[in-house]
Enzyme design. Structure first.
Site, PDB file in Angstrom:
ATOM      1  N   GLU A 142       5.503   5.563  -7.931  1.00 32.45           N
ATOM      2  CA  GLU A 142       6.724   4.944  -7.420  1.00 32.45           C
ATOM      3  C   GLU A 142       7.621   4.651  -8.615  1.00 32.45           C
ATOM      4  OE1 GLU A 142       6.171   1.461  -4.991  1.00 32.45           O
ATOM      5  OE2 GLU A 142       4.477   2.343  -3.909  1.00 32.45           O
ATOM      6  N   GLU A 186      -1.908  -0.506  -3.678  1.00 26.01           N
ATOM      7  CA  GLU A 186      -1.852  -1.941  -3.934  1.00 26.01           C
ATOM      8  C   GLU A 186      -2.952  -2.697  -3.186  1.00 26.01           C
ATOM      9  OE1 GLU A 186       2.786  -2.601  -5.129  1.00 26.01           O
ATOM     10  OE2 GLU A 186       2.347  -2.400  -3.001  1.00 26.01           O
TER      11      GLU A 186
END
Length: 956
Positions: free
Chosen positions: A481, A411
């Site tokens: 994820e 991220e």
């Protein structure tokens, strides 16, 4: 007195004075651990104290003491801070606040008497958050950033036999903090090992073990490159070659299922370095990630390092416990989110067998709040720091066979810095693919990765219907994820796994995450964000793991263990066969022993062993079950087949259950009560068989002699983290919608109490205030004189646009401790978390039925319950039901912020639910699939009440 300006704190460079990165190694060269008690002084700002403390002879006798490795905020100095992605300081890169907690550390040490006189020495820091400046004996060595990466300094000429003074100044915030916004507690300190390493003349500085495997020939090729010439020996393979010289020999390959390691030695004139060699080849070929020529299916977890007392300062025993728990729960892969772990963890992954995605210490998630403006990964000034972090990860961990993929970070948006990192890694180590989820075009990566994609999107990707750039469509796919394990959940794991197994391109995923990051707290049990007075925090979002903070498995881990078990056992009870399918990627079934058990009404009748061939990976076979045992009683029957370890392994003992399957053999008889008793009125009471009712309200007062309070329809549950969803999600957030609708404050209107010839009928309407919609509900009671049957019928009125949280009845019992039931168990289960629920007879205390989620919420339901006994009552369901029992009301559970808020009362509140809404993963991922929604539609369900054998509260 002089003050050092904090320019180095806000400098975007990785620091100065540290040696180039190199491989982590174990050798015969002497070393000295500098872990232990250090003197410590905390200042409010980076400039608050001068650096005279680093000089020899400084008196720090009045300073506090802290333990290294450790975090000072967990040792009584300041407080921890938790944010998910928001920076807890103004975003003004590379600047940080003047209010910058700064910890000065002092350690005085002597060299061992046998410390060699010749050669040099290196001082190694394995992890310091977030920026450190180091002195030894008054001489400044340098400074560094990169909290979860090793840094070494040459110190040989500075050492003396006794009274060495090591001084370290650690700043909580630095320019490096902008690169470490990693959804975790901000915990400053020297939290990994500090070690003094002797470096002999002609010792090895760096080396690279290249150990590939050719699955066609069954041979491995070994070459060890070293900066200092030497010889490499591997006794088990008869290898004795010079460094840099390749040799090819027959070997057993290394895989996560068969982690074969060969012990070797790299010997130079000055040092012997231990080698642990695993031969394996990783490649992206034919659109798939392959190891040793075979595709792999990742059944993984994301792992932050965590301990509830020590934070990220983990000891070897805790790391080993993590690996053993993973292996015992069928997990085969770890993504080291979002930084390289302690090097000892990778040693354990090599030894026990886990695929590893090794992730760089990089995340700039907070810049999403400003549209990624000023993001460091797209700013050339920061590129040297990014390359330094990539190099320190790769060089440290390059010799681990368990590391099969490098990850650029997490991220951090996109930018030139990430491209530079990917190019450097590809050039330095072309033997491993590169991962990064935030690169939608896959420009810099070798696989396509997403997080929290819905089941529907994952299926489209698996079928090749996802579109996107041509390069991306040709790459293998993983969910780096998914299945956010926050609170009760995650739901939908089995549905994801079926997709992974159906489509070759889908090579599995990594559940978020391994462990709840609750901090042990004397008043709260476990603390989460906001419990330390943080002005900015993200609450209990930090508690989103498959383990509770004390490392007890959650129901989510038990569910995941079942969903990903490597042997699938299904069958046809009428045909008397079980289908055994080998889901391993590399191992056959020779290490497993199979057994069967025949059970009637949950009680074992007979058992034995089952002969199963040693099926190769991907193979399956139909295996004949024995005949139904002679003399087996009538009733609902199941075959239960188990696959156990046939012998002890390094990670689990013999008889450890690896997989199990349950096959229905005969159906359950439906409970029946003939309506022969008639209601009788007298003195404000209606009597029907073994029950007394309030003549005015029709509410039962006693059933089978047991006082009962508050029996009525119930549709509310204490919302789970997944019910409430995440604020940024656009889909339905069911908890919010339920509250807006008023389902947490339903009102019950009595319309009629109708004693009849053979039944007592009570008509009601259940509805929230301020709304037109409701549920027309009828309770019909019948009895045969000894037993009592309640049939509940509900019909929704109005425009119900959202599903119900639950649908069933709730009532209170004055005394109940022990619970017995026949149905799903032993743990909690909900419609989309039920794979691990095995039909059997179970028993528990009421307290043990509760699941200790860090933030209290709906929990503890047992699924598919045929009958239950508690508080003197036996309750049978038609159909089977969900059972919940607790010593507080749903409303009290809903209001609690911590488990310590829950105070047991004198009443045990029992829920018998016809249905529950699914759990899903919407605390960060998708909501429950539509088929798990509890729709508001006409329903009818029944319960039969009778006394337990002794007519008293159940005791076991």
């Amino acid at each position: 007195m002089s003050f050092r300006p904090t320019a180095y704190v806000e400098d975007v460079s990785p620091g100065s004075g540290a040696l180039p990165p190199r491989a982590h190694a174990s050798s015969d060269a002497p070393s000295l651990s500098l872990n232990g008690s250090w003197r410590f002084r905390l200042s409010d700002t980076a400039d608050a104290e001068d650096d005279s403390f680093a000089a020899e002879g400084y008196d720090a006798g009045d300073w506090a003491e802290v333990t290294v490795p450790g975090h000072w905020v967990l040792q009584g100095h300041g407080s921890p801070v938790y944010t998910n992605h928001l920076y807890p300081f103004p975003v003004d890169p590379p600047r940080v606040p003047t209010e910058n907690p700064t910890g000065d550390h002092l350690r005085v040490f002597d060299l061992p008497a046998d410390w060699p006189a010749g050669g040099g020495a290196v001082l190694r820091f394995d992890g310091v958050e977030s920026c450190a400046r180091v002195w030894l004996n008054g001489t400044e060595l340098g400074d560094f950033k990169g909290s979860r990466l090793p840094h070494e300094f040459a110190v040989g000429p500075l050492l003396k036999p006794a009274g060495n003074v090591l001084a370290v100044r650690v700043h909580q915030w630095s320019a490096g903090s902008y690169l470490e916004d990693q959804d975790q507690w901000w915990l400053p300190g020297i939290f990994r090992d500090v070690t003094l390493l002797h470096r002999p003349a002609d010792g090895v500085r760096d080396f690279f073990v290249h150990a590939s495997y050719d699955h066609v020939s069954g041979t491995g090729t070994l070459r060890v490159d070293s900066d200092v010439p030497g010889r490499v020996t591997v006794p088990d393979l008869g290898v004795d070659v010079a460094t840099g010289e390749p040799v090819t020999v027959p070997v057993e390959p290394w895989t996560a299922e068969t982690p074969r390691l060969y012990d070797g030695v790299l010997a130079t004139a000055g040092e012997r370095v231990r080698l642990r060699i695993g031969f394996r080849t990783v490649a992206v070929a034919d659109g798939l990630i392959k190891v040793n020529g075979r595709p792999v299916l990742f059944k993984g977890v994301n792992r932050h390092e965590w301990h509830p007392q020590r934070g990220r300062a983990l000891d070897p025993e805790t790391m080993r416990e993590d690996v053993l728990l993973m292996k015992r729960h069928n997990i085969n892969a770890v993504r080291t989110s979002h930084y390289p772990p302690h090097p000892a963890f990778l040693d354990l992954c090599d030894e026990y067998g886990l695929w590893v995605i090794d992730e760089c210490d990089l995340e700039t998630h907070g810049f999403t709040e400003q549209g990624w403006r000023d993001n460091p990964v797209d700013d050339d000034r920061w590129t040297p720091a990014l390359l330094d972090r990539a190099a320190r990860m790769v060089e440290r961990d390059k010799n681990h066979p368990s590391v099969v993929i490098w990850s650029l970070g997490n991220e951090a948006g996109t930018g030139r810095g990430l491209t530079a990192m990917a190019e450097w890694i590809h050039g330095r180590d072309p033997s491993r693919p590169v991962h990064y989820e935030g690169d939608p075009d896959c420009r810099d990566t070798d696989l396509y990765s997403r997080m929290y994609a819905s089941h529907a999107e994952v299926e489209r990707i698996g079928r090749g219907l996802d579109g996107g750039p041509r390069r991306r469509r040709a790459l293998p796919f993983i969910l780096c994820e998914y299945a956010h394990a926050m609170g009760n959940g995650p739901g939908g794991l089995a549905d994801y796994q079926r997709l992974f197994e159906r489509h070759d391109r889908l090579q599995g995923g990594f559940v978020w995450e391994w462990i709840d990051h609750g901090i042990a707290h004397p008043e709260l049990g476990y603390a989460y964000g906001g419990d330390f007075g943080e002005e900015l925090h993200d609450g209990n979002f930090v508690c989103d793991g498959l383990l509770f903070p004390d490392r007890r498995p959650s129901p989510g881990l038990i569910e995941y263990q079942k969903v990903i078990e490597p042997v699938v056992l299904t069958g046809d009870g009428t045909a008397g066969t079980v289908r055994v399918a080998n889901g391993y990627d590399f191992a056959d079934l020779s290490a497993l022993a199979f057994s069967w058990s025949y059970e009637v009404e949950g009680e074992p009748v007979d058992s034995g062993t089952l002969s199963v061939p040693a099926l190769a990976p991907g193979e399956s076979a139909e295996v004949k079950l024995p005949a139904v045992p002679a003399g087996a009683p009538a009733g609902e029957a199941h075959w239960t087949v188990r696959a156990r370890l046939a012998a002890d392994t390094p990670w689990a003992p013999r008889d450890h259950v690896v997989a199990w399957g349950q096959i229905p053999a005969s159906a359950r008889p439906v409970p029946h009560v003939a309506a022969t008793a008639r209601p009788a009125a007298g003195d404000g009471v209606l009597t029907l068989g073994p029950a007394e009712f309030d003549a005015r309200t029709g509410a039962p007062r006693t059933i089978c002699g047991v006082p009962v309070t508050g029996l009525r329809l119930d549709v509310w549950r204490a919302t789970t983290d997944n019910d409430d969803g995440a604020a940024w999600q656009s889909d339905l957030r069911f908890g919010l919608l339920w509250r807006e609708l008023g389902l947490h404050r339903m009102r019950h209107r009595l319309d009629a109490v109708e004693p009849g010839e053979d039944a007592l009928t009570v008509r009601t309407r259940v509805a929230p205030a301020a709304r037109e919609l409701g549920l027309s509900t009828v309770y019909r009671w019948t009895s045969d004189g000894d037993r009592l049957r309640l049939t509940v019928s509900t019909v929704p009125d109005g425009d119900w646009t959202v599903p119900l949280p639950r649908l069933g009845i709730r009532f209170g019992l004055p005394a109940a401790d022990r619970v017995r039931w026949y149905g799903g168990g032993p743990g909690e289960a909900y419609p989309d978390t039920r794979t691990a629920a095995r039909i059997g007879r179970w028993q528990s205390t009421v307290d043990e039925l509760q699941t200790p989620y860090v933030r209290p919420q709906e929990n503890g339901a047992r699924i598919d319950v045929r009958w239950a006994e508690l508080g003197g009552l036996r309750i049978e369901g038609d159909p089977a039901f969900f059972l919940t029992a607790r010593r507080w009301t749903t409303e009290q559970l809903d209001a609690a912020a911590h488990r310590t808020d829950l105070v047991p009362g004198p009443t045990v509140w029992v829920n018998l639910d016809h249905g529950q809404h699914g759990i899903g993963s919407q605390s960060c991922g998708p909501a429950p699939l539509p088929r798990y929604h509890l729709r508001a539609e006409p329903a009818e369900f029944s319960f039969v009440f009778s006394p337990t054998d002794n007519g008293s509260p159940t005791s076991l």
